[in-house]
Write a protein that holds these residues in place. Structure first.
Motif, PDB file in Angstrom:
ATOM      1  N   GLY A 239      -7.025  -0.630  12.136  1.00  0.00           N
ATOM      2  CA  GLY A 239      -6.508  -1.754  12.908  1.00  0.00           C
ATOM      3  C   GLY A 239      -5.164  -2.213  12.415  1.00  0.00           C
ATOM      4  N   THR A 240      -5.084  -3.526  12.156  1.00  0.00           N
ATOM      5  CA  THR A 240      -3.796  -4.121  11.835  1.00  0.00           C
ATOM      6  C   THR A 240      -3.234  -3.622  10.516  1.00  0.00           C
ATOM      7  OG1 THR A 240      -4.941  -5.982  10.821  1.00  0.00           O
ATOM      8  CG2 THR A 240      -4.339  -6.194  13.135  1.00  0.00           C
ATOM      9  N   GLY A 241      -4.116  -3.251   9.559  1.00  0.00           N
ATOM     10  CA  GLY A 241      -3.623  -2.808   8.258  1.00  0.00           C
ATOM     11  C   GLY A 241      -2.769  -1.567   8.357  1.00  0.00           C
ATOM     12  N   LEU A 242      -3.266  -0.539   9.037  1.00  0.00           N
ATOM     13  CA  LEU A 242      -2.505   0.700   9.195  1.00  0.00           C
ATOM     14  C   LEU A 242      -1.283   0.475  10.078  1.00  0.00           C
ATOM     15  CD1 LEU A 242      -2.316   3.652   8.496  1.00  0.00           C
ATOM     16  CD2 LEU A 242      -3.820   4.176  10.419  1.00  0.00           C
ATOM     17  N   SER A 243      -1.430  -0.369  11.071  1.00  0.00           N
ATOM     18  CA  SER A 243      -0.284  -0.693  11.930  1.00  0.00           C
ATOM     19  C   SER A 243       0.822  -1.360  11.118  1.00  0.00           C
ATOM     20  CB  SER A 243      -0.742  -1.617  13.064  1.00  0.00           C
ATOM     21  OG  SER A 243       0.347  -2.020  13.847  1.00  0.00           O
TER      22      SER A 243
ATOM     23  N   ALA B  51       1.403  -0.918   7.895  1.00  0.00           N
ATOM     24  CA  ALA B  51       2.020   0.121   7.062  1.00  0.00           C
ATOM     25  C   ALA B  51       2.993   0.963   7.875  1.00  0.00           C
ATOM     26  CB  ALA B  51       0.938   0.996   6.439  1.00  0.00           C
ATOM     27  N   LYS B  52       2.627   1.284   9.109  1.00  0.00           N
ATOM     28  CA  LYS B  52       3.519   2.054   9.972  1.00  0.00           C
ATOM     29  C   LYS B  52       4.786   1.271  10.278  1.00  0.00           C
ATOM     30  CE  LYS B  52      -0.062   4.794  12.299  1.00  0.00           C
ATOM     31  NZ  LYS B  52      -0.757   5.029  13.589  1.00  0.00           N
ATOM     32  N   ARG B  53       4.633  -0.038  10.480  1.00  0.00           N
ATOM     33  CA  ARG B  53       5.786  -0.868  10.805  1.00  0.00           C
ATOM     34  C   ARG B  53       6.768  -0.945   9.645  1.00  0.00           C
ATOM     35  NH1 ARG B  53       3.057  -4.913  12.541  1.00  0.00           N
ATOM     36  NH2 ARG B  53       3.427  -6.460  10.906  1.00  0.00           N
ATOM     37  N   MET B  54       6.251  -0.887   8.412  1.00  0.00           N
ATOM     38  CA  MET B  54       7.117  -0.981   7.235  1.00  0.00           C
ATOM     39  C   MET B  54       7.742   0.351   6.851  1.00  0.00           C
ATOM     40  SD  MET B  54       7.259  -4.122   6.241  1.00  0.00           S
ATOM     41  CE  MET B  54       7.342  -4.442   7.998  1.00  0.00           C
TER      42      MET B  54
ATOM     43  N   ALA C 146       4.828   6.088  -0.261  1.00  0.00           N
ATOM     44  CA  ALA C 146       4.239   4.755  -0.081  1.00  0.00           C
ATOM     45  C   ALA C 146       3.420   4.700   1.202  1.00  0.00           C
ATOM     46  CB  ALA C 146       5.342   3.700  -0.057  1.00  0.00           C
ATOM     47  N   PHE C 147       3.933   5.304   2.260  1.00  0.00           N
ATOM     48  CA  PHE C 147       3.187   5.283   3.526  1.00  0.00           C
ATOM     49  C   PHE C 147       1.890   6.065   3.402  1.00  0.00           C
ATOM     50  CE2 PHE C 147       2.251   7.378   7.624  1.00  0.00           C
ATOM     51  CZ  PHE C 147       1.866   6.256   8.331  1.00  0.00           C
ATOM     52  N   GLN C 148       1.935   7.223   2.732  1.00  0.00           N
ATOM     53  CA  GLN C 148       0.721   8.014   2.568  1.00  0.00           C
ATOM     54  C   GLN C 148      -0.308   7.282   1.707  1.00  0.00           C
ATOM     55  OE1 GLN C 148      -0.007  10.728   4.263  1.00  0.00           O
ATOM     56  NE2 GLN C 148       1.997  10.565   5.253  1.00  0.00           N
TER      57      GLN C 148
ATOM     58  N   ALA D 169      -8.463   2.479   1.687  1.00  0.00           N
ATOM     59  CA  ALA D 169      -9.518   1.796   2.433  1.00  0.00           C
ATOM     60  C   ALA D 169      -9.047   0.423   2.905  1.00  0.00           C
ATOM     61  CB  ALA D 169     -10.767   1.656   1.576  1.00  0.00           C
ATOM     62  N   GLN D 170      -8.016  -0.119   2.258  1.00  0.00           N
ATOM     63  CA  GLN D 170      -7.444  -1.408   2.637  1.00  0.00           C
ATOM     64  C   GLN D 170      -5.926  -1.263   2.753  1.00  0.00           C
ATOM     65  OE1 GLN D 170      -9.145  -3.832  -0.619  1.00  0.00           O
ATOM     66  NE2 GLN D 170     -10.356  -4.876   0.949  1.00  0.00           N
ATOM     67  N   PRO D 171      -5.461  -0.657   3.834  1.00  0.00           N
ATOM     68  CA  PRO D 171      -4.029  -0.345   3.954  1.00  0.00           C
ATOM     69  C   PRO D 171      -3.135  -1.573   3.941  1.00  0.00           C
ATOM     70  CG  PRO D 171      -5.183   0.079   6.018  1.00  0.00           C
ATOM     71  CD  PRO D 171      -6.230  -0.147   4.986  1.00  0.00           C
ATOM     72  N   TYR D 172      -3.621  -2.697   4.462  1.00  0.00           N
ATOM     73  CA  TYR D 172      -2.772  -3.883   4.485  1.00  0.00           C
ATOM     74  C   TYR D 172      -2.473  -4.364   3.063  1.00  0.00           C
ATOM     75  CZ  TYR D 172      -1.019  -8.541   5.557  1.00  0.00           C
ATOM     76  OH  TYR D 172      -0.223  -9.657   5.638  1.00  0.00           O
ATOM     77  N   LYS D 173      -3.514  -4.497   2.242  1.00  0.00           N
ATOM     78  CA  LYS D 173      -3.315  -4.938   0.864  1.00  0.00           C
ATOM     79  C   LYS D 173      -2.488  -3.922   0.082  1.00  0.00           C
ATOM     80  CE  LYS D 173      -7.452  -7.816   0.443  1.00  0.00           C
ATOM     81  NZ  LYS D 173      -8.722  -8.037  -0.311  1.00  0.00           N
ATOM     82  N   THR D 174      -2.747  -2.637   0.334  1.00  0.00           N
ATOM     83  CA  THR D 174      -1.998  -1.591  -0.362  1.00  0.00           C
ATOM     84  C   THR D 174      -0.527  -1.653   0.010  1.00  0.00           C
ATOM     85  OG1 THR D 174      -3.960  -0.174  -0.373  1.00  0.00           O
ATOM     86  CG2 THR D 174      -1.835   0.893  -0.751  1.00  0.00           C
ATOM     87  N   GLU D 175      -0.240  -1.871   1.290  1.00  0.00           N
ATOM     88  CA  GLU D 175       1.157  -1.951   1.715  1.00  0.00           C
ATOM     89  C   GLU D 175       1.830  -3.196   1.157  1.00  0.00           C
ATOM     90  OE1 GLU D 175       4.732  -0.909   3.303  1.00  0.00           O
ATOM     91  OE2 GLU D 175       2.921   0.284   2.966  1.00  0.00           O
ATOM     92  N   GLN D 176       1.081  -4.286   1.019  1.00  0.00           N
ATOM     93  CA  GLN D 176       1.634  -5.480   0.381  1.00  0.00           C
ATOM     94  C   GLN D 176       2.054  -5.168  -1.062  1.00  0.00           C
ATOM     95  OE1 GLN D 176       1.556  -9.155   1.158  1.00  0.00           O
ATOM     96  NE2 GLN D 176       1.532  -8.602   3.324  1.00  0.00           N
ATOM     97  N   ARG D 177       1.220  -4.409  -1.759  1.00  0.00           N
ATOM     98  CA  ARG D 177       1.581  -4.010  -3.131  1.00  0.00           C
ATOM     99  C   ARG D 177       2.803  -3.097  -3.117  1.00  0.00           C
ATOM    100  NH1 ARG D 177      -4.180  -3.827  -3.841  1.00  0.00           N
ATOM    101  NH2 ARG D 177      -4.205  -1.598  -3.391  1.00  0.00           N
ATOM    102  N   ASN D 178       2.864  -2.191  -2.142  1.00  0.00           N
ATOM    103  CA  ASN D 178       4.036  -1.313  -2.037  1.00  0.00           C
ATOM    104  C   ASN D 178       5.319  -2.120  -1.847  1.00  0.00           C
ATOM    105  OD1 ASN D 178       2.441   0.971  -2.256  1.00  0.00           O
ATOM    106  ND2 ASN D 178       2.327   1.332  -0.050  1.00  0.00           N
ATOM    107  N   LEU D 179       5.239  -3.185  -1.080  1.00  0.00           N
ATOM    108  CA  LEU D 179       6.415  -4.015  -0.841  1.00  0.00           C
ATOM    109  C   LEU D 179       6.863  -4.730  -2.115  1.00  0.00           C
ATOM    110  CD1 LEU D 179       5.390  -5.522   2.612  1.00  0.00           C
ATOM    111  CD2 LEU D 179       7.191  -3.831   2.196  1.00  0.00           C
TER     112      LEU D 179
END
Length: 351
Positions: free
Chosen positions: A6-10, A12-15, A58-60, A66-76
């Motif tokens: 859902g929104t988590g992967l979306s 990550a794609k946006r970033m 970072a995208f991969q 399992a929690q792409p939104y939190k992971t992408e927040q850490r990537n940022l």
């Protein structure tokens, strides 16, 4: 798993795109900034990896998480830390350092607001301290013309990229808002207007009729013996019948005749700028089409409709009175033996 699809992967794609653009352009700023220090080969390799490998990595990482939104927040936050490191390595060279740090802060505010911005600023501070400690470069060296020129692409292109991404998000939000508005007015089973949307339409049409001299008709339609069908054959069959009725309505009504599921097995139809005779003719075609319908799985199941029509006239005081007139005509059709159409009396006719 829900967040991942859902929104988590979306998110990550946006970033992904702004990170790839930012680190790619930032590479040249940092390259010109650290060149006078003549760093070792491993520093150049690290800079290349950060500029052109890290965005994809970072995208991969976020994609398989399992929690792409939190992971992408850490990537940022890692982005902020890395930017701070390179600013420290350059000795906080004013122009490239300010551009890199401010551009990183810009997309973090756009991505996560002030909470993410504050985390990023803290990570940048840690990165700056680490870069200064490891390399001990001269502090605040003068910015050369070559460094200024190397900073121009990121200064021009990156804000445009962030602006375009924000615009796309705004467009998507607008589309989602319109879709939600449509869903809020649509009956999920039949796809017709729901009760609330119909009430709004009824009020608008009543106001229009009062302001004009045209003739409009309101019809209420009831599926005969629907409760018995549900009790005998089950609610799944009943739901399918309601879908059939709604499809038949859409097929046999005119394009400008809106229909709605008013509740249960009852439907409403508005026939704007239509005389009572024309309304009866349109709805008679509908009644005959439903009467002729046969379900191959239930060949002995017969369907029929009772229909009440209420033409608008000056004696109708409000929209609810108009609806009540159609309701009384519908009950008259049921008392007359069902599977028929009854027209409500005009103001000049006896009730």
């Amino acid at each position: 798993m829900i967040e991942r699809t859902g929104t988590g992967l979306s998110f990550a794609k946006r970033m992904y795109a702004p990170r790839a653009i930012g680190t790619g352009l930032g590479f040249f700023c940092v390259m010109i900034g650290i060149a006078p220090l003549q760093p070792g080969g491993w520093v150049w390799a690290l800079l290349l990896a950060h500029g052109f490998v890290w965005p994809h990595l970072a995208f991969q990482i976020a994609r398989v998480s399992a929690q792409p939104y939190k992971t992408e927040q850490r990537n940022l936050v890692v982005d902020g830390f890395a930017g701070g490191c390179w600013a420290g390595v350059m000795g906080l060279n004013p122009l490239p350092s300010v551009i890199i740090l401010s551009m990183i802060a810009m997309d973090k505010i756009a991505a996560g607001g002030w909470p993410l911005f504050m985390k990023t600023v803290l990570a940048q501070g840690v990165g700056i301290a680490l870069g200064l400690w490891l390399f001990a470069p001269p502090l605040f060296p003068a910015t050369t013309q070559a460094q200024m020129l190397a900073c121009l692409p990121i200064l021009l292109i990156y804000p445009m990229a962030i602006g375009m991404i924000c615009y796309q998000v705004t467009v998507q939000l607008g589309q989602h808002k319109r879709a939600l508005a449509r869903l809020s007015q649509t009956d999920s089973l039949t796809g017709l207007r729901n009760h609330g949307a119909w009430q709004e339409l009824l009020l608008r049409e009543f106001a229009r009729c009062r302001a004009s001299t045209g003739s409009s008709c309101l019809a209420l339609i009831d599926v005969d013996h629907f409760k018995q069908i549900n009790d005998r054959h089950g609610h799944q069959v009943g739901d399918n019948i309601l879908r059939v009725i709604s499809a038949t309505l859409s097929l046999h009504l005119r394009k400008h005749d809106p229909a709605a599921r008013y509740g249960g097995d009852e439907f409403c139809v508005m026939l704007p700028d239509t005389t009572p005779g024309q309304a009866r003719e349109v709805l008679e075609r509908l009644r005959l089409a439903v009467e002729a319908f046969r379900d191959p799985a239930l060949p002995h199941l017969n369907l029929s409709l009772s229909i009440g029509i209420a033409p608008y006239h000056a004696g109708i005081t409000d929209a609810q009175a108009w609806l009540h007139a159609a309701d009384m005509a519908l009950y008259a059709a049921k008392r007359a033996g069902r599977n028929c159409i009854v027209l409500a009396p005009q103001a000049s006719e006896p009730a």
